[in-house]
Design a protein around this motif. Structure first.
Motif, PDB file in Angstrom:
ATOM      1  N   MET A 128       0.827  -1.202   0.000  1.00  0.00           N
ATOM      2  CA  MET A 128       0.000   0.000   0.000  1.00  0.00           C
ATOM      3  C   MET A 128       0.861   1.252   0.000  1.00  0.00           C
ATOM      4  SD  MET A 128      -2.762   1.362   2.760  1.00  0.00           S
ATOM      5  CE  MET A 128      -1.554   2.351   3.613  1.00  0.00           C
ATOM      6  N   HIS A 129       0.636   2.084  -1.001  1.00  0.00           N
ATOM      7  CA  HIS A 129       1.320   3.378  -1.036  1.00  0.00           C
ATOM      8  C   HIS A 129       0.430   4.453  -0.429  1.00  0.00           C
ATOM      9  CE1 HIS A 129       4.301   1.369  -3.423  1.00  0.00           C
ATOM     10  NE2 HIS A 129       3.373   0.988  -4.288  1.00  0.00           N
ATOM     11  N   GLU A 130      -0.878   4.318  -0.671  1.00  0.00           N
ATOM     12  CA  GLU A 130      -1.868   5.246  -0.121  1.00  0.00           C
ATOM     13  C   GLU A 130      -3.132   4.447   0.141  1.00  0.00           C
ATOM     14  OE1 GLU A 130      -3.078   8.957  -2.099  1.00  0.00           O
ATOM     15  OE2 GLU A 130      -1.106   8.912  -3.059  1.00  0.00           O
ATOM     16  N   PRO A 131      -3.882   4.796   1.185  1.00  0.00           N
ATOM     17  CA  PRO A 131      -5.155   4.104   1.388  1.00  0.00           C
ATOM     18  C   PRO A 131      -6.075   4.382   0.191  1.00  0.00           C
ATOM     19  CG  PRO A 131      -4.591   5.439   3.311  1.00  0.00           C
ATOM     20  CD  PRO A 131      -3.642   5.811   2.227  1.00  0.00           C
ATOM     21  N   VAL A 132      -6.886   3.409  -0.158  1.00  0.00           N
ATOM     22  CA  VAL A 132      -7.771   3.566  -1.310  1.00  0.00           C
ATOM     23  C   VAL A 132      -9.069   2.828  -1.039  1.00  0.00           C
ATOM     24  CG1 VAL A 132      -6.685   1.623  -2.546  1.00  0.00           C
ATOM     25  CG2 VAL A 132      -7.902   3.356  -3.853  1.00  0.00           C
ATOM     26  N   SER A 133     -10.171   3.377  -1.538  1.00  0.00           N
ATOM     27  CA  SER A 133     -11.470   2.738  -1.369  1.00  0.00           C
ATOM     28  C   SER A 133     -12.281   2.971  -2.639  1.00  0.00           C
ATOM     29  CB  SER A 133     -12.179   3.352  -0.151  1.00  0.00           C
ATOM     30  OG  SER A 133     -13.417   2.717   0.036  1.00  0.00           O
ATOM     31  N   LEU A 134     -12.727   1.891  -3.250  1.00  0.00           N
ATOM     32  CA  LEU A 134     -13.453   1.990  -4.518  1.00  0.00           C
ATOM     33  C   LEU A 134     -14.647   1.046  -4.512  1.00  0.00           C
ATOM     34  CD1 LEU A 134     -10.358   2.010  -6.868  1.00  0.00           C
ATOM     35  CD2 LEU A 134     -12.087   3.800  -6.871  1.00  0.00           C
ATOM     36  N   THR A 135     -15.669   1.404  -5.294  1.00  0.00           N
ATOM     37  CA  THR A 135     -16.900   0.604  -5.353  1.00  0.00           C
ATOM     38  C   THR A 135     -17.055  -0.017  -6.740  1.00  0.00           C
ATOM     39  OG1 THR A 135     -17.898   2.157  -3.804  1.00  0.00           O
ATOM     40  CG2 THR A 135     -19.403   0.701  -4.977  1.00  0.00           C
ATOM     41  N   PHE A 136     -17.398  -1.292  -6.755  1.00  0.00           N
ATOM     42  CA  PHE A 136     -17.533  -2.010  -8.028  1.00  0.00           C
ATOM     43  C   PHE A 136     -18.783  -2.885  -8.035  1.00  0.00           C
ATOM     44  CE2 PHE A 136     -12.988  -1.458  -7.203  1.00  0.00           C
ATOM     45  CZ  PHE A 136     -12.622  -0.760  -8.348  1.00  0.00           C
ATOM     46  N   ALA A 137     -19.256  -3.170  -9.240  1.00  0.00           N
ATOM     47  CA  ALA A 137     -20.394  -4.082  -9.409  1.00  0.00           C
ATOM     48  C   ALA A 137     -19.909  -5.518  -9.202  1.00  0.00           C
ATOM     49  CB  ALA A 137     -20.981  -3.917 -10.797  1.00  0.00           C
ATOM     50  N   LEU A 138     -20.558  -6.238  -8.294  1.00  0.00           N
ATOM     51  CA  LEU A 138     -20.141  -7.612  -7.983  1.00  0.00           C
ATOM     52  C   LEU A 138     -20.365  -8.577  -9.137  1.00  0.00           C
ATOM     53  CD1 LEU A 138     -21.231  -8.103  -4.283  1.00  0.00           C
ATOM     54  CD2 LEU A 138     -18.982  -8.655  -5.212  1.00  0.00           C
ATOM     55  N   ARG A 139     -21.354  -8.272  -9.958  1.00  0.00           N
ATOM     56  CA  ARG A 139     -21.655  -9.143 -11.102  1.00  0.00           C
ATOM     57  C   ARG A 139     -20.399  -9.346 -11.974  1.00  0.00           C
ATOM     58  NH1 ARG A 139     -23.882  -8.255 -16.292  1.00  0.00           N
ATOM     59  NH2 ARG A 139     -23.997  -5.993 -16.033  1.00  0.00           N
ATOM     60  N   TYR A 140     -19.673  -8.267 -12.196  1.00  0.00           N
ATOM     61  CA  TYR A 140     -18.457  -8.364 -13.023  1.00  0.00           C
ATOM     62  C   TYR A 140     -17.344  -9.084 -12.282  1.00  0.00           C
ATOM     63  CZ  TYR A 140     -20.633  -5.187 -16.330  1.00  0.00           C
ATOM     64  OH  TYR A 140     -21.472  -4.629 -17.245  1.00  0.00           O
ATOM     65  N   MET A 141     -17.189  -8.741 -10.999  1.00  0.00           N
ATOM     66  CA  MET A 141     -16.132  -9.403 -10.208  1.00  0.00           C
ATOM     67  C   MET A 141     -16.337 -10.919 -10.240  1.00  0.00           C
ATOM     68  SD  MET A 141     -13.833  -7.515  -8.805  1.00  0.00           S
ATOM     69  CE  MET A 141     -13.518  -5.786  -8.522  1.00  0.00           C
ATOM     70  N   ASN A 142     -17.595 -11.348 -10.081  1.00  0.00           N
ATOM     71  CA  ASN A 142     -17.892 -12.776 -10.114  1.00  0.00           C
ATOM     72  C   ASN A 142     -17.556 -13.388 -11.465  1.00  0.00           C
ATOM     73  OD1 ASN A 142     -18.826 -14.115  -7.745  1.00  0.00           O
ATOM     74  ND2 ASN A 142     -20.510 -12.641  -7.711  1.00  0.00           N
ATOM     75  N   SER A 143     -17.788 -12.622 -12.515  1.00  0.00           N
ATOM     76  CA  SER A 143     -17.449 -13.116 -13.846  1.00  0.00           C
ATOM     77  C   SER A 143     -15.930 -13.295 -13.987  1.00  0.00           C
ATOM     78  CB  SER A 143     -17.999 -12.132 -14.883  1.00  0.00           C
ATOM     79  OG  SER A 143     -17.580 -12.495 -16.157  1.00  0.00           O
ATOM     80  N   PHE A 144     -15.166 -12.353 -13.429  1.00  0.00           N
ATOM     81  CA  PHE A 144     -13.689 -12.454 -13.520  1.00  0.00           C
ATOM     82  C   PHE A 144     -13.172 -13.713 -12.822  1.00  0.00           C
ATOM     83  CE2 PHE A 144     -13.482  -7.485 -13.229  1.00  0.00           C
ATOM     84  CZ  PHE A 144     -14.133  -7.398 -14.440  1.00  0.00           C
ATOM     85  N   THR A 145     -13.867 -14.099 -11.748  1.00  0.00           N
ATOM     86  CA  THR A 145     -13.359 -15.240 -10.979  1.00  0.00           C
ATOM     87  C   THR A 145     -13.496 -16.567 -11.746  1.00  0.00           C
ATOM     88  OG1 THR A 145     -15.442 -15.605  -9.795  1.00  0.00           O
ATOM     89  CG2 THR A 145     -13.858 -14.115  -8.763  1.00  0.00           C
ATOM     90  N   LYS A 146     -14.101 -16.530 -12.922  1.00  0.00           N
ATOM     91  CA  LYS A 146     -14.107 -17.747 -13.763  1.00  0.00           C
ATOM     92  C   LYS A 146     -12.707 -18.067 -14.256  1.00  0.00           C
ATOM     93  CE  LYS A 146     -18.848 -17.931 -14.637  1.00  0.00           C
ATOM     94  NZ  LYS A 146     -19.966 -17.371 -15.335  1.00  0.00           N
ATOM     95  N   ALA A 147     -11.764 -17.131 -14.068  1.00  0.00           N
ATOM     96  CA  ALA A 147     -10.367 -17.379 -14.440  1.00  0.00           C
ATOM     97  C   ALA A 147      -9.601 -18.081 -13.320  1.00  0.00           C
ATOM     98  CB  ALA A 147      -9.682 -16.059 -14.794  1.00  0.00           C
ATOM     99  N   THR A 148     -10.258 -18.349 -12.194  1.00  0.00           N
ATOM    100  CA  THR A 148      -9.584 -18.955 -11.036  1.00  0.00           C
ATOM    101  C   THR A 148      -8.790 -20.225 -11.392  1.00  0.00           C
ATOM    102  OG1 THR A 148     -11.247 -17.978  -9.587  1.00  0.00           O
ATOM    103  CG2 THR A 148      -9.955 -19.792  -8.658  1.00  0.00           C
ATOM    104  N   PRO A 149      -9.312 -21.129 -12.256  1.00  0.00           N
ATOM    105  CA  PRO A 149      -8.530 -22.335 -12.561  1.00  0.00           C
ATOM    106  C   PRO A 149      -7.197 -22.050 -13.267  1.00  0.00           C
ATOM    107  CG  PRO A 149     -10.826 -22.639 -13.192  1.00  0.00           C
ATOM    108  CD  PRO A 149     -10.657 -21.189 -12.862  1.00  0.00           C
ATOM    109  N   LEU A 150      -7.002 -20.833 -13.757  1.00  0.00           N
ATOM    110  CA  LEU A 150      -5.758 -20.508 -14.464  1.00  0.00           C
ATOM    111  C   LEU A 150      -4.595 -20.203 -13.524  1.00  0.00           C
ATOM    112  CD1 LEU A 150      -7.148 -18.268 -17.334  1.00  0.00           C
ATOM    113  CD2 LEU A 150      -5.782 -20.335 -17.661  1.00  0.00           C
ATOM    114  N   SER A 151      -4.899 -19.812 -12.294  1.00  0.00           N
ATOM    115  CA  SER A 151      -3.823 -19.387 -11.407  1.00  0.00           C
ATOM    116  C   SER A 151      -4.215 -19.542  -9.948  1.00  0.00           C
ATOM    117  CB  SER A 151      -3.498 -17.916 -11.693  1.00  0.00           C
ATOM    118  OG  SER A 151      -2.455 -17.485 -10.861  1.00  0.00           O
TER     119      SER A 151
END
Lengths: 257, 14
Positions: free
Chosen positions: A199-222
């Motif tokens: 951490m260089h600076e504290p940060v707080s951001l809001t995101f749509a979970l629908r997309y985050m869940n879609s990204f996690t389909k890459a879990t078997p890759l790494s």
């Protein structure tokens, strides 16, 4: 003439499973650097960037730069026909409107050819500037997937906050709210099970979970995922593909109206 | 109220 032979053919199967729900059609670009893709989802909220470096292929022939438009669902259908241990070769002739996926069983006793029609896709390529991120979190990919799945049963958005205490994933919904805090943990035996927070600076951001869940389909890759955050910038969720490259998902934040 | 931004607001063609 293009001929790319990938001994670990199942990597390509996993890549398609990771992106096919986010992006329908995309251009795969082939150059001396490697086999790559950049595409946005239909609402232009998320972007995926894939690179499989040429050195990671057992045989890599690409006489000139080519861009091949493919329907990712159709490509996934064809790659599903490859065995998990099969060697996959991607072949295309210059100017052809088809691409061929060749699957060879490890002991060479079965060879299959699947030819797929290419399509013309008008896509704009975006320049992704180098950025200094305020915080970079590296954690087990399965843990990140679990958190996204759990939080999406409570709310639609996730607030990711990094402080010196750790990384906090928060959501709220009609039934209540939830917070998951992960602290830096490098004392575990296996490095792939550790969580590191730069951490260089504290940060707080809001995101749509629908997309985050879609990204996690890459879990078997790494086994690990890296989440890079900077205020007012898209988050980068990166899965490294061993010996070959990466798949990076960029997600635009929800911002104050 | 937060609204969803788009990738194209951050990255430009090129």
């Amino acid at each position: 003439m293009l001929e790319l032979r990938l001994v670990q053919g199942n990597l390509l199967k996993k890549v398609l499973e990771a992106v096919k729900d986010l992006v329908t059609d995309a251009n795969f670009d082939c150059s001396s650097t490697g086999f790559s893709l950049q595409a946005m989802d239909s609402s232009h909220v998320a972007l995926v960037a894939l690179l499989l470096r040429s050195e990671g292929f057992e045989h890599y022939r690409c006489d000139r730069n080519v861009s091949m438009g493919m329907n990712l669902n159709n490509m996934a259908k064809m790659l599903k026909c490859a065995g998990n241990d099969d060697i996959v070769t991607i072949k295309a002739d210059d100017g052809s409107d088809t691409v061929t996926f060749m699957f060879e069983s490890p002991n060479q006793d079965k060879i299959a050819d699947f030819e797929m029609k290419l399509m013309d896709i008008d896509s704009e390529h975006l320049g992704i500037p180098e950025a200094e991120y305020h915080a970079i979190v590296r954690m087990p990919s399965s843990e990140f997937a679990r958190i996204c799945k759990d939080l999406s049963s409570i709310g639609d958005t996730v607030v990711i906050s990094v402080t010196k205490e750790g990384v906090k994933f928060s959501t709220r919904g009609d039934i209540g709210n939830a917070n998951v805090v992960c602290r830096q943990n490098t004392t575990v035996d296996k490095p792939e099970e550790s969580t590191t927070i730069e951490m260089h600076e504290p940060v707080s951001l809001t995101f749509a979970l629908r997309y985050m869940n879609s990204f996690t389909k890459a879990t078997p890759l790494s086994s690990t995922v890296t989440i890079s955050l900077s205020s007012e910038l898209p988050v980068v969720v990166e899965y490294k593909i061993a010996e070959m490259g990466y798949i990076r998902f960029y997600l635009a934040p929800k911002i104050e109206d | 109220v937060r609204k969803q931004s788009q990738i194209t607001a951050f990255f430009s063609p090129g």
